[in-house]
Each structure stands twice: as C-alpha cells, then as structure tokens.
Motif scaffolding. Sequence first.
Motif, PDB file in Angstrom:
ATOM      1  N   GLN A  78     -28.826 -31.182  99.613  1.00 26.42           N
ATOM      2  CA  GLN A  78     -29.777 -31.398  98.604  1.00 26.42           C
ATOM      3  C   GLN A  78     -30.475 -30.302  98.403  1.00 26.42           C
ATOM      4  N   ARG A  79     -31.201 -29.613  99.586  1.00 27.78           N
ATOM      5  CA  ARG A  79     -31.942 -28.443  99.525  1.00 27.78           C
ATOM      6  C   ARG A  79     -31.006 -27.271  98.688  1.00 27.78           C
ATOM      7  N   LEU A  80     -29.812 -27.239  98.971  1.00 22.02           N
ATOM      8  CA  LEU A  80     -29.054 -26.208  98.616  1.00 22.02           C
ATOM      9  C   LEU A  80     -28.875 -26.432  97.088  1.00 22.02           C
ATOM     10  N   ARG A  81     -28.536 -27.685  96.625  1.00 17.72           N
ATOM     11  CA  ARG A  81     -28.369 -27.943  95.347  1.00 17.72           C
ATOM     12  C   ARG A  81     -29.815 -27.720  94.512  1.00 17.72           C
ATOM     13  N   LEU A  82     -30.893 -27.856  95.102  1.00 16.56           N
ATOM     14  CA  LEU A  82     -32.119 -27.622  94.314  1.00 16.56           C
ATOM     15  C   LEU A  82     -32.459 -26.215  94.160  1.00 16.56           C
ATOM     16  N   LYS A  83     -32.004 -25.294  95.184  1.00 18.17           N
ATOM     17  CA  LYS A  83     -32.151 -23.992  95.074  1.00 18.17           C
ATOM     18  C   LYS A  83     -31.310 -23.606  94.039  1.00 18.17           C
ATOM     19  N   ILE A  84     -30.032 -23.945  93.880  1.00 18.51           N
ATOM     20  CA  ILE A  84     -29.163 -23.661  93.008  1.00 18.51           C
ATOM     21  C   ILE A  84     -29.815 -23.700  91.578  1.00 18.51           C
ATOM     22  N   CYS A  85     -30.300 -24.909  91.402  1.00 20.31           N
ATOM     23  CA  CYS A  85     -31.088 -25.320  90.038  1.00 20.31           C
ATOM     24  C   CYS A  85     -32.108 -24.267  89.992  1.00 20.31           C
ATOM     25  N   ASP A  86     -32.850 -23.860  90.892  1.00 15.08           N
ATOM     26  CA  ASP A  86     -33.928 -22.928  90.880  1.00 15.08           C
ATOM     27  C   ASP A  86     -33.520 -21.770  90.273  1.00 15.08           C
ATOM     28  N   LEU A  87     -32.408 -21.259  90.771  1.00 14.35           N
ATOM     29  CA  LEU A  87     -31.645 -19.791  90.715  1.00 14.35           C
ATOM     30  C   LEU A  87     -31.423 -19.868  89.265  1.00 14.35           C
ATOM     31  N   ARG A  88     -30.613 -20.787  88.892  1.00 12.53           N
ATOM     32  CA  ARG A  88     -30.138 -21.030  87.461  1.00 12.53           C
ATOM     33  C   ARG A  88     -31.261 -20.824  86.329  1.00 12.53           C
ATOM     34  N   ILE A  89     -32.440 -21.733  86.769  1.00  7.66           N
ATOM     35  CA  ILE A  89     -33.724 -21.599  85.829  1.00  7.66           C
ATOM     36  C   ILE A  89     -34.078 -20.251  85.762  1.00  7.66           C
ATOM     37  N   ALA A  90     -34.270 -19.652  87.038  1.00  4.66           N
ATOM     38  CA  ALA A  90     -34.650 -18.342  86.921  1.00  4.66           C
ATOM     39  C   ALA A  90     -33.723 -17.319  86.113  1.00  4.66           C
ATOM     40  N   TYR A  91     -32.661 -17.569  86.196  1.00  6.12           N
ATOM     41  CA  TYR A  91     -31.481 -16.773  85.528  1.00  6.12           C
ATOM     42  C   TYR A  91     -31.815 -16.930  83.830  1.00  6.12           C
ATOM     43  N   CYS A  92     -31.875 -18.080  83.349  1.00  4.23           N
ATOM     44  CA  CYS A  92     -32.400 -18.409  81.835  1.00  4.23           C
ATOM     45  C   CYS A  92     -33.601 -17.734  81.627  1.00  4.23           C
ATOM     46  N   GLN A  93     -34.622 -17.748  82.508  1.00  4.65           N
ATOM     47  CA  GLN A  93     -35.980 -17.219  82.073  1.00  4.65           C
ATOM     48  C   GLN A  93     -35.882 -15.770  82.045  1.00  4.65           C
ATOM     49  N   LYS A  94     -35.015 -15.128  82.958  1.00  3.93           N
ATOM     50  CA  LYS A  94     -35.215 -13.629  83.270  1.00  3.93           C
ATOM     51  C   LYS A  94     -34.116 -13.162  82.077  1.00  3.93           C
ATOM     52  N   TYR A  95     -33.117 -13.963  81.726  1.00  2.92           N
ATOM     53  CA  TYR A  95     -32.183 -13.397  80.836  1.00  2.92           C
ATOM     54  C   TYR A  95     -32.889 -13.453  79.438  1.00  2.92           C
ATOM     55  N   ALA A  96     -33.740 -14.441  79.194  1.00  4.42           N
ATOM     56  CA  ALA A  96     -34.236 -14.551  77.848  1.00  4.42           C
ATOM     57  C   ALA A  96     -35.482 -13.475  77.842  1.00  4.42           C
ATOM     58  N   LYS A  97     -36.015 -13.161  78.943  1.00  3.80           N
ATOM     59  CA  LYS A  97     -37.081 -11.966  79.004  1.00  3.80           C
ATOM     60  C   LYS A  97     -36.367 -10.658  78.654  1.00  3.80           C
ATOM     61  N   TRP A  98     -35.141 -10.544  79.209  1.00  6.87           N
ATOM     62  CA  TRP A  98     -34.339  -9.217  78.976  1.00  6.87           C
ATOM     63  C   TRP A  98     -34.024  -9.045  77.537  1.00  6.87           C
ATOM     64  N   LEU A  99     -33.668 -10.319  76.699  1.00  6.79           N
ATOM     65  CA  LEU A  99     -33.362 -10.238  75.318  1.00  6.79           C
ATOM     66  C   LEU A  99     -34.372  -9.710  74.625  1.00  6.79           C
ATOM     67  N   GLU A 100     -35.851  -9.775  75.227  1.00  8.19           N
ATOM     68  CA  GLU A 100     -37.104  -9.519  74.457  1.00  8.19           C
ATOM     69  C   GLU A 100     -37.351  -8.072  74.810  1.00  8.19           C
ATOM     70  N   ASN A 101     -37.277  -7.814  76.173  1.00 11.35           N
ATOM     71  CA  ASN A 101     -37.802  -6.510  76.610  1.00 11.35           C
ATOM     72  C   ASN A 101     -36.773  -5.593  76.859  1.00 11.35           C
ATOM     73  N   LYS A 102     -35.264  -5.563  76.814  1.00 13.12           N
ATOM     74  CA  LYS A 102     -34.269  -4.807  77.239  1.00 13.12           C
ATOM     75  C   LYS A 102     -34.266  -4.023  78.268  1.00 13.12           C
ATOM     76  N   ASP A 103     -34.923  -4.468  79.146  1.00 13.11           N
ATOM     77  CA  ASP A 103     -35.279  -3.617  80.326  1.00 13.11           C
ATOM     78  C   ASP A 103     -34.163  -4.041  81.226  1.00 13.11           C
ATOM     79  N   ALA A 104     -33.550  -2.751  81.473  1.00 11.19           N
ATOM     80  CA  ALA A 104     -32.311  -2.877  82.578  1.00 11.19           C
ATOM     81  C   ALA A 104     -32.724  -3.626  84.063  1.00 11.19           C
ATOM     82  N   LYS A 105     -33.920  -3.465  84.274  1.00 11.48           N
ATOM     83  CA  LYS A 105     -34.086  -4.113  85.633  1.00 11.48           C
ATOM     84  C   LYS A 105     -34.357  -5.709  85.439  1.00 11.48           C
ATOM     85  N   THR A 106     -34.844  -6.239  84.126  1.00 15.16           N
ATOM     86  CA  THR A 106     -34.706  -7.404  83.829  1.00 15.16           C
ATOM     87  C   THR A 106     -33.478  -8.137  83.974  1.00 15.16           C
ATOM     88  N   LEU A 107     -32.546  -7.243  83.370  1.00 18.95           N
ATOM     89  CA  LEU A 107     -31.336  -7.690  83.038  1.00 18.95           C
ATOM     90  C   LEU A 107     -30.471  -7.863  84.733  1.00 18.95           C
TER      91      LEU A 107
END
Length: 138
Positions: A78-107
């Motif tokens: 269960q903890r593993l599955r919740l962590k996966i969700c957190d990481l996938r959510i973080a990916y979405c947030q960071k990718y969306a941010k990268w689409l805005e700032n085009k910073d290689a570090k964000t990607l």
Amino acid sequence: DLVQEYISVTQSLMEEHEKKIRLIEKKAKETLASGSLGNQATRDALKAIMQEELEPEWTARKNELEAVDVPPAAGTLQRLRLKICDLRIAYCQKYAKWLENKDAKTLKDANESLKEAKTLEHEALVIVGRIKAGQAEE
C-alpha cells in the motif's frame, strides 16, 4: 484471506484508472504529434492535459487507494502504491512547469520522478506476484 481481498479490490480500482490514464496519455501523444514543443499552442495544450486530466486522475487513484482497508500484511504494498501516485503526480506537475519555463533542470526532475515511479511499479508487481505465489502454496 484479507491480503487477497485487498489485492483484488485495489487491482480492479487501479485497472479502472489505468484505462483512463492510457487514454489521457494517448491524447497527450497525439497533441505532441500534431504540433511541436517549439509551438506555444502545443505546449499550452500539453500543459492543460497534464494539469487538468492526468494529474487529477493520479490524485483520484491515490484518494481511492487511501480509502481502502489495508491489512497489516499488505502495508508495504500500500505504501509503495501511494508513493507511486505521489511520484506520478509530481511528474505531471514538473512536466507542466517545464512546458512553461523550458528549463532543462525542470524536465530532468520530471523525468527522474517518472523513472522512480516506473521502478516502484515494477517492485509492486513483484510483491503482488510473491503474495499470490504464497497464497498458492497454502
């Protein structure tokens, strides 16, 4: 057995979300294929898909997983599955941010979250396999 029941309930819950996630990811790929990342309209469309469709879908999956009764023997999974969700959510947030700032570090950060999520997804499958194999032995 409570662990078997947990796996059964969560598996069907996750499969429902997986169908939606695959459709959203297909839409994102089609958006990218029909445009270019150098094009603002394409980036805006991808960002909207990430923020308004993919991230909420992962958040819903996490919320539904959190609502499931978890037997102590399934706590690690269960903890593993919740962590996966957190990481996938973080990916979405960071990718969306990268689409805005085009910073290689964000990607790079976005891709690291995605890579870690995929690694943990594999670990979760291994754990489920072990649990199912253990059930077969009983």
